[in-house]
Design a protein around this motif. Structure first.
Motif, mmCIF file in Angstrom:
data_model
loop_
_atom_site.group_PDB
_atom_site.id
_atom_site.type_symbol
_atom_site.label_atom_id
_atom_site.label_comp_id
_atom_site.label_asym_id
_atom_site.label_seq_id
_atom_site.Cartn_x
_atom_site.Cartn_y
_atom_site.Cartn_z
ATOM 1 N N GLU A 12 10.662 -12.358 -1.938
ATOM 2 C CA GLU A 12 11.224 -11.903 -3.064
ATOM 3 C C GLU A 12 10.730 -10.616 -3.677
ATOM 4 N N ARG A 13 11.418 -10.330 -3.673
ATOM 5 C CA ARG A 13 11.475 -8.443 -3.730
ATOM 6 C C ARG A 13 12.363 -8.513 -5.026
ATOM 7 N N GLN A 14 10.998 -7.502 -5.973
ATOM 8 C CA GLN A 14 12.430 -7.614 -7.217
ATOM 9 C C GLN A 14 12.964 -5.900 -7.180
ATOM 10 N N GLU A 15 14.303 -6.489 -8.083
ATOM 11 C CA GLU A 15 14.963 -4.669 -8.450
ATOM 12 C C GLU A 15 13.685 -3.361 -8.228
ATOM 13 N N GLY A 16 14.233 -2.655 -7.552
ATOM 14 C CA GLY A 16 13.989 -1.447 -7.760
ATOM 15 C C GLY A 16 12.481 -1.660 -6.748
ATOM 16 N N ALA A 17 12.148 -2.696 -6.073
ATOM 17 C CA ALA A 17 10.221 -2.339 -5.694
ATOM 18 C C ALA A 17 10.440 -1.335 -4.435
ATOM 19 N N ARG A 18 9.524 -0.288 -5.250
ATOM 20 C CA ARG A 18 9.467 0.324 -3.353
ATOM 21 C C ARG A 18 8.073 0.468 -2.549
ATOM 22 N N LEU A 19 8.062 -0.308 -1.565
ATOM 23 C CA LEU A 19 6.347 0.330 -1.109
ATOM 24 C C LEU A 19 6.155 1.556 0.166
ATOM 25 N N GLU A 20 6.207 2.641 -0.956
ATOM 26 C CA GLU A 20 6.170 3.867 0.326
ATOM 27 C C GLU A 20 4.957 5.310 1.063
ATOM 28 N N GLY A 21 4.266 5.725 1.412
ATOM 29 C CA GLY A 21 3.242 6.124 1.300
ATOM 30 C C GLY A 21 3.378 6.756 2.016
ATOM 31 N N SER A 22 1.872 7.772 2.360
ATOM 32 C CA SER A 22 0.919 8.224 4.025
ATOM 33 C C SER A 22 0.517 7.118 4.243
ATOM 34 N N TYR A 23 0.492 5.474 5.122
ATOM 35 C CA TYR A 23 -0.019 4.506 5.679
ATOM 36 C C TYR A 23 0.562 4.340 7.587
ATOM 37 N N SER A 24 -0.516 3.526 8.167
ATOM 38 C CA SER A 24 -0.040 3.465 8.877
ATOM 39 C C SER A 24 0.890 1.640 8.793
ATOM 40 N N GLU A 25 1.301 2.419 9.805
ATOM 41 C CA GLU A 25 2.720 1.279 9.599
ATOM 42 C C GLU A 25 2.108 -0.313 10.861
ATOM 43 N N ASP A 26 1.141 0.619 11.785
ATOM 44 C CA ASP A 26 1.069 -1.111 13.117
ATOM 45 C C ASP A 26 -0.397 -1.810 11.949
ATOM 46 N N ALA A 27 -1.412 -0.622 11.457
ATOM 47 C CA ALA A 27 -2.148 -1.451 10.839
ATOM 48 C C ALA A 27 -1.776 -2.305 9.476
ATOM 49 N N PHE A 28 -0.199 -2.283 8.664
ATOM 50 C CA PHE A 28 -0.119 -3.135 7.661
ATOM 51 C C PHE A 28 0.493 -4.134 8.146
ATOM 52 N N ALA A 29 1.153 -3.737 9.758
ATOM 53 C CA ALA A 29 1.700 -5.310 10.210
ATOM 54 C C ALA A 29 0.441 -6.034 10.336
ATOM 55 N N ILE A 30 -0.704 -5.590 11.123
ATOM 56 C CA ILE A 30 -1.591 -6.579 11.138
ATOM 57 C C ILE A 30 -2.579 -6.997 10.078
ATOM 58 N N VAL A 31 -2.285 -6.096 9.160
ATOM 59 C CA VAL A 31 -2.916 -6.924 7.818
ATOM 60 C C VAL A 31 -1.615 -8.568 7.443
#
Length: 451
Positions: A331-350
């Motif tokens: 479920e994704r709330q309307e207007g919800a975003r997840l952006e920033g200076s992060y590591s995509e690989d690390a987030f995928a492992i998490v």
């Protein structure tokens, strides 16, 4: 508890308090000694004035008595002003029989209660000096009120102690500034050491430190060097072991699966048990490889990325797999975003570790809810009995599994938490879940993100 709190008191605060207390005590002692000397000197000055006045009055009184007729009642020497005024010194001229012959305006009408004997004497209210005429028939007694002396001493004490009261807060401010400036290198060294962890083993700057602190900085840097070497060796061993194990484990698993296809009966069941063990071993090797990457610090990112897209890709991968894809609900709330200076690989492992844990340890008949909310909040909730007290801390530890019969290595949560720390993301574990009496929930808060 009291001893523990005392040990945590600030060294700066203790230095300021002790230095201020010592300085204030010295000032008060000095002011007290000064007041004592002042009181003694005032006494000598007043006594000298008293004696000089009495001795100067003797010839004047004798001359006045010769020129005047005898009077039956005591007289006083008339002043030029008709208005009486308060006299600082009062006197009485007395005969050898004690009778008052002359008195000053403010002198009492009754004789002073002191003997007719040359020298100083004191009563409760006056300090006296008695002077005698050469023929011994006339005595001049001059009195100085003790209140005058007390007033002088009081004013002198105020002059000594009032500046001390003003100087105390000024001294506290100066001592605070001096101590803070002097201990600033200690505070800098403390902050530099506090920043050190498994992902930051850079040497502590020591060139600008005072001579007294440089041995500490050198010792810390030597220890950091040894720790870095130990961490590097551990990470290299873990990564190499996990990587080298993947190929032989995959080969053994393939051979075992071929063997299962050729066998039947009890031997087939035993081969299937070997297959399950090899599968778990491969899973553990994969987790060890992820742990080595987490310890290497892959969580830090340098470019702005869209983590919501990574979340959707990971969910799509799970839904295409064979690990209960129908249980996942996104479920994704309307207007919800997840952006920033992060590591995509690390987030995928998490995400993989947290979703695997939710599917593996959650109730099989209940779905796993993944929600992306505004404000950069990601929640993963699965059905489960509430954890008993103390078990929440157990499962957060490396290889901590808690009271569960499900397979696993106990590394998923620790890997996720380590990577999220590197990404500066707040990570909370709740049991029971929010708004429920049971369930297990993990919450990742990415902070103030663009909505």
């Amino acid at each position: 508890m009291t001893q523990h709190r005392a040990n945590r008191r600030s060294m700066t605060r203790r230095l300021i308090l002790w230095l201020t207390g010592a300085t204030t005590a010295f000032w008060l002692i000095a002011a007290g000694l000064g007041l004592s000397v002042m009181q003694e000197e005032f006494g000598e000055i007043f006594d000298g004035s008293l004696q000089e006045t009495a001795e100067r009055l003797v010839p004047l009184v004798l001359d006045d008595l010769r020129r005047r007729e005898e009077s039956a009642s005591p007289r006083h020497i008339e002043s030029e002003s008709d208005e009486p005024g308060e006299e600082y010194l009062v006197y009485q001229v007395r005969g050898a029989d004690g009778q008052i012959l002359i008195r000053s305006h403010d002198a009492p009408a009754a004789p002073f209660d002191v003997p007719l004997k040359p020298g100083f004497s004191t009563s409760e209210t006056y300090r006296f000096y008695t002077a005698k005429a050469p023929d011994g028939t006339i005595f001049v007694q001059v009195a100085d009120a003790m209140a005058n002396r007390d007033e002088a001493v009081t004013e002198g004490a105020m002059a000594l102690f009032l500046p001390v009261l003003v100087l105390i807060p000024v001294s506290i401010s100066l001592i605070w500034l001096i101590v803070r400036r002097a201990l600033a290198p200690v505070d800098d060294l403390r902050r530099a050491i506090e920043e050190k962890d498994g992902g930051n083993m850079a040497p502590v700057p020591s060139r600008m430190l005072p001579r007294e602190l440089q041995p500490i900085a050198r010792s810390v840097n030597h220890l950091l060097t040894r720790l870095q070497a130990a961490f590097d060796a551990e990470r290299e061993f873990t990564a190499n072991s996990a990587h080298e194990l993947r190929t032989p484990i995959a080969g053994a698993l393939a051979q075992t699966q071929m063997l299962i296809a050729e066998l039947d009966g009890p031997k087939r069941r035993r081969a299937q048990q070997v297959e399950a063990s090899l599968t778990n071993l491969g899973h553990t090797a994969e987790k060890l490889l992820q742990l080595a990457r987490a310890e290497a610090g892959i969580g830090a990112g340098s470019t702005n990325v869209d983590l919501a897209r990574v979340l959707e890709l990971v969910l799509t991968d799970f839904q295409r797999g064979d690990q209960a894809p129908s249980r996942l609900r996104f479920e994704r709330q309307e207007g919800a975003r997840l952006e920033g200076s992060y590591s995509e690989d690390a987030f995928a492992i998490v995400l993989r570790n947290l979703i695997e844990n939710a599917l593996l340890h959650g109730r099989a008949e209940e779905p796993v809810d993944i929600r992306l909310e505004t404000g950069g909040v990601v929640r993963i909730v699965n059905g489960a009995a509430p954890l008993p007290p103390g078990e929440l801390e157990t499962i957060r530890k490396r290889f901590g599994r808690g009271n569960t019969g499900s397979p696993g290595s106990g590394l998923g949560l620790s890997i996720a938490e380590r990577l999220l720390q590197q990404m500066n993301v707040r990570f909370d574990i709740l049991s029971p879940a929010t708004g429920r009496k049971d369930g297990f929930e993990v919450v990742m808060r990415f902070g103030e993100l663009a909505a």
